[in-house]
Design an enzyme around this catalytic site. Sequence first.
Site, PDB file in Angstrom:
ATOM      1  N   GLU A 140      13.781   7.693  13.999  1.00  0.00           N
ATOM      2  CA  GLU A 140      13.290   7.231  12.546  1.00  0.00           C
ATOM      3  C   GLU A 140      13.883   5.698  12.487  1.00  0.00           C
ATOM      4  O   GLU A 140      14.757   5.358  13.051  1.00  0.00           O
ATOM      5  CB  GLU A 140      13.949   8.046  11.680  1.00  0.00           C
ATOM      6  N   LYS A 142      16.061   3.015  10.871  1.00  0.00           N
ATOM      7  CA  LYS A 142      17.152   2.714  10.346  1.00  0.00           C
ATOM      8  C   LYS A 142      17.023   1.869   9.028  1.00  0.00           C
ATOM      9  O   LYS A 142      16.970   0.895   9.339  1.00  0.00           O
ATOM     10  CB  LYS A 142      18.262   2.252  11.484  1.00  0.00           C
ATOM     11  N   TYR A 249      16.628  11.024   4.289  1.00  0.00           N
ATOM     12  CA  TYR A 249      16.363  11.417   5.937  1.00  0.00           C
ATOM     13  C   TYR A 249      17.280  12.575   6.412  1.00  0.00           C
ATOM     14  O   TYR A 249      17.224  13.099   7.392  1.00  0.00           O
ATOM     15  CB  TYR A 249      16.885  10.084   6.628  1.00  0.00           C
ATOM     16  N   LYS A 332      20.541  -0.441  17.195  1.00  0.00           N
ATOM     17  CA  LYS A 332      20.453  -1.743  16.410  1.00  0.00           C
ATOM     18  C   LYS A 332      19.642  -2.628  16.854  1.00  0.00           C
ATOM     19  O   LYS A 332      19.863  -3.138  18.391  1.00  0.00           O
ATOM     20  CB  LYS A 332      21.749  -2.232  15.969  1.00  0.00           C
ATOM     21  N   CYS A 426      28.250 -41.065  -2.330  1.00  0.00           N
ATOM     22  CA  CYS A 426      27.128 -40.141  -2.185  1.00  0.00           C
ATOM     23  C   CYS A 426      25.692 -40.563  -1.520  1.00  0.00           C
ATOM     24  O   CYS A 426      25.743 -41.652  -1.554  1.00  0.00           O
ATOM     25  CB  CYS A 426      26.622 -40.024  -3.814  1.00  0.00           C
ATOM     26  N   CYS A 429      23.439 -42.053  -4.343  1.00  0.00           N
ATOM     27  CA  CYS A 429      23.434 -43.262  -4.795  1.00  0.00           C
ATOM     28  C   CYS A 429      24.647 -44.153  -4.425  1.00  0.00           C
ATOM     29  O   CYS A 429      24.764 -45.262  -5.164  1.00  0.00           O
ATOM     30  CB  CYS A 429      23.652 -42.835  -6.394  1.00  0.00           C
ATOM     31  N   CYS A 442      28.904 -35.285  -6.495  1.00  0.00           N
ATOM     32  CA  CYS A 442      28.561 -36.633  -6.750  1.00  0.00           C
ATOM     33  C   CYS A 442      28.544 -36.514  -8.470  1.00  0.00           C
ATOM     34  O   CYS A 442      27.988 -35.727  -9.002  1.00  0.00           O
ATOM     35  CB  CYS A 442      27.019 -37.094  -6.412  1.00  0.00           C
ATOM     36  N   CYS A 447      22.762 -40.730 -10.426  1.00  0.00           N
ATOM     37  CA  CYS A 447      22.509 -40.576  -9.212  1.00  0.00           C
ATOM     38  C   CYS A 447      21.024 -40.248  -9.102  1.00  0.00           C
ATOM     39  O   CYS A 447      20.532 -39.439  -9.762  1.00  0.00           O
ATOM     40  CB  CYS A 447      23.055 -39.573  -8.602  1.00  0.00           C
TER      41      CYS A 447
HETATM   42  S1  IVH Z   1      21.174   9.886   9.739  1.00  0.00           S
HETATM   43  C1  IVH Z   1      25.274  11.977  10.491  1.00  0.00           C
HETATM   44  N1  IVH Z   1      18.864   8.453   9.553  1.00  0.00           N
HETATM   45  O1  IVH Z   1      22.981   4.069   8.724  1.00  0.00           O
HETATM   46  C2  IVH Z   1      24.587  10.933  10.274  1.00  0.00           C
HETATM   47  N2  IVH Z   1      21.201   7.446   9.149  1.00  0.00           N
HETATM   48  O2  IVH Z   1      26.180   4.457  10.143  1.00  0.00           O
HETATM   49  C3  IVH Z   1      23.289  11.056   9.491  1.00  0.00           C
HETATM   50  N3  IVH Z   1      20.986   5.179   8.080  1.00  0.00           N
HETATM   51  O3  IVH Z   1      25.060   4.776   6.783  1.00  0.00           O
HETATM   52  C4  IVH Z   1      22.760   9.806   9.380  1.00  0.00           C
HETATM   53  N4  IVH Z   1      18.719   5.121   8.275  1.00  0.00           N
HETATM   54  O4  IVH Z   1      23.577   5.819   5.786  1.00  0.00           O
HETATM   55  C5  IVH Z   1      20.288   8.490   9.356  1.00  0.00           C
HETATM   56  N5  IVH Z   1      17.097   7.495   9.093  1.00  0.00           N
HETATM   57  C6  IVH Z   1      18.241   7.420   9.301  1.00  0.00           C
HETATM   58  C7  IVH Z   1      19.211   6.249   8.565  1.00  0.00           C
HETATM   59  C8  IVH Z   1      20.550   6.537   8.706  1.00  0.00           C
HETATM   60  C9  IVH Z   1      19.893   4.425   8.014  1.00  0.00           C
HETATM   61  C10 IVH Z   1      22.320   4.790   7.641  1.00  0.00           C
HETATM   62  C11 IVH Z   1      23.267   5.864   7.268  1.00  0.00           C
HETATM   63  C12 IVH Z   1      24.621   5.167   7.570  1.00  0.00           C
HETATM   64  C13 IVH Z   1      24.424   3.959   8.745  1.00  0.00           C
HETATM   65  C14 IVH Z   1      24.722   4.418   9.933  1.00  0.00           C
END
Ligand code: IVH
Length: 706
Positions: A140, A142, A249, A332, A426, A429, A442, A447
């Site tokens: 999914e 993030k 989610y 990430k 400045c 000016c 300034c 100016c």
């Molecule tokens: S699942 C048990 N799914 O990312 C953990 N988290 O630390 C369940 N986040 O603050 C999280 N998108 O809120 C999950 N598709 C996604 C997410 C997601 C963003 C956030 C979550 C957490 C941080 C990771």
Amino acid sequence: MNLSEQTKKIQSFIKAHHDISKLNEKEVSDFYIQLIDCVVDHNHLYYIENKPIISDKEYDELFDYLKKIEEHFPQIITSNSPTQTLIGQVSEWFTQAKHETKLLSLENTYNAKDLEERDERIHKILQKQEPNAKISYRVEPKFDGLSVELIYKKWIFTQAITRGDGLVGDDVTENVRTIKNVPKKLKFPLDIHVRGEILMPKSVRKDINKEREEEWEVPFANTRNAAAGSIKLLDPKEVDKRWLVVHIYDILNDVELPKGTKLIDLFPVFPREKTGLHIKDIVKLCEDPATKKMLESKDIEFDGLVIKTESLEQREIIWTTDHHPRWAVAYKFPAQLAATQILSVDFQVGRTWIITPVANLEPVQLSGATLKRVSLHNFDFIKEKDIHLHDRIWLQRSGEVIPYIVSVITDRRTGKETKINPPKTCPSCHEPITNIDIHYYCTNPHCPEKTKQQIQHFVSKHCMDINGIGESLVDLLVENKIIATVADIYKLSDNKIQVQLLKFPGIWDKKVAEIVKGVEESKHKALRRLLNGLWIPHVGKKMAQDLAEQLTHEDFVKELTNEEFLSSIYGIGEKTVESITKFFHAKHNLKLLEQLKHYGVNMNPKKYYDLLKASEAKGSFSITWSFDLPREKIAEYFQQNGYFFHEQPTKTTDFMLIGEKAGSKKAKAQELWLKIYEWWETIVKHFPFLKDIQTEWAKPKTQSLF
Ligand code: IVH
């Protein structure tokens, strides 16, 4: 003294005066003001710039001491104390609520290969129970927002709690209730706890930041800060105006959905998940630049992917460490970094008269843009990062975020790097400048750079809205010393000046006529526009309107220097009161007002103002537009014809005008059951006064350089 030095001083005072009762009021009062400034600055770094320079613990100590002072000396409490406003001590205002199940956070990985290692480890765990265990994953996006738990009892949405520390968070139920896509009633009677993310769409942040800049407020650095700052506002009505959204989610409790029903059938789930994936597919997906690109094209900010084991039984087996589940991990997106060199440093006089150092760079490609310049912010930043002229540096930029210098590559220093010194004068000016705290200002009211910016602001859309005077014309007029103050704009109606204008290349009769018409028309505009245009620190569009509504007399300086009068205006802060009185005490500003009055600029608060009063209006309207005709112009015609304008549609709005690609406002209007007028032809049929605008707009636009 910079903020870290100031903080150290304050911390040693606190250490030395642990027992507040031994201090007298005088000693405390002086310290109290310093402490407020210090906490406010740390709030700013934490919440707005996302770059705290002290630990949470140190911050809490400062804040607790502030509260202690106020407990012992309630008579000295001032309204600008961070204990009295919201940001920075959010939990003070919201009741705390416990999460039934701990809201865990995810472990981050930055390298797709690490995911393969994880996969092997998980296989080993599973194979202990089931020798041929196969793992199928789902991926999914993030979301980069604020994590929240939503609780439904039977059918009904009953509570929303922010993640907080995972165990306890803030109860933000009433604010979350204003979020349009949060279902308030489910399709089935379920007791369900779900987890999701509160987000502010990028396009909304852009609009809100524009408004914040107009109101002299600091723009939100990213959508996460914007969402977090918005959901913790005190007034749900204000939250409503932030157009937040939620994406769900996860289900947190043990609940069975009705047969054939999925989470997406009940809640807003971002429809971009991939299921049934093998680890090899995952690695491919993470490393494919198209994945990030696809997500970047959305109106929501994402900072990576979340990879989850699909089978719930397997999740039970591999379950969790103390803080992170093992069945899910975040990948990430790598923050884009690029190395480049600082070629030179310029100083710019900015909007607020602060002189900002800006580095000119060896051009470098980063996140799809060529970067040639980057702000060095202030001399504290330069000192902290130890930045020198000709240094090689690491630059970072991710998504919508403004590029910034992460660090100096000290290994690559040649010895030829030199210190960056603050300018003595400045850059515009060449007058001496003033150093206050970490900034250089300034202070020369004449100016030219500041003059240019002031005039550009004065003629702009939300101020006097003078047609025909654009940025380059202002530059030309100031550089050629034709105008030196905003009042001089009215000299442009003078024949002699017009002759002078015609000598410039690209300026013809028609252009001059357009300028003069614009200048003359502006004399009859509402006072709120003038007040906004005067560039009074902390007075933006909204405050200017509030002031204009309260003023009673053409000779308004008396009222605007009366602190008691100003303080009685709803929503005004001490800083703003101080700034307004200071502005209207300054001789050069009074002279400016005299000149404007002399040229016949409207100073009467009651004139042209009636158009704005809701109670006298024929009706109220809101507008969403993407036609050629500017939205402002249409709104102004409606206002001139006795209708009251609502920036955002609300229940009390009578009708909504909709241009192409209406988007979220249309949805809101429909939700509120407002009358909707769509398409230009239909709108003109109902409001014939718009025919004028059509004829005016149909005129060929004058071709000129400006
Ligand atoms: S699942 C048990 N799914 O990312 C953990 N988290 O630390 C369940 N986040 O603050 C999280 N998108 O809120 C999950 N598709 C996604 C997410 C997601 C963003 C956030 C979550 C957490 C941080 C990771």
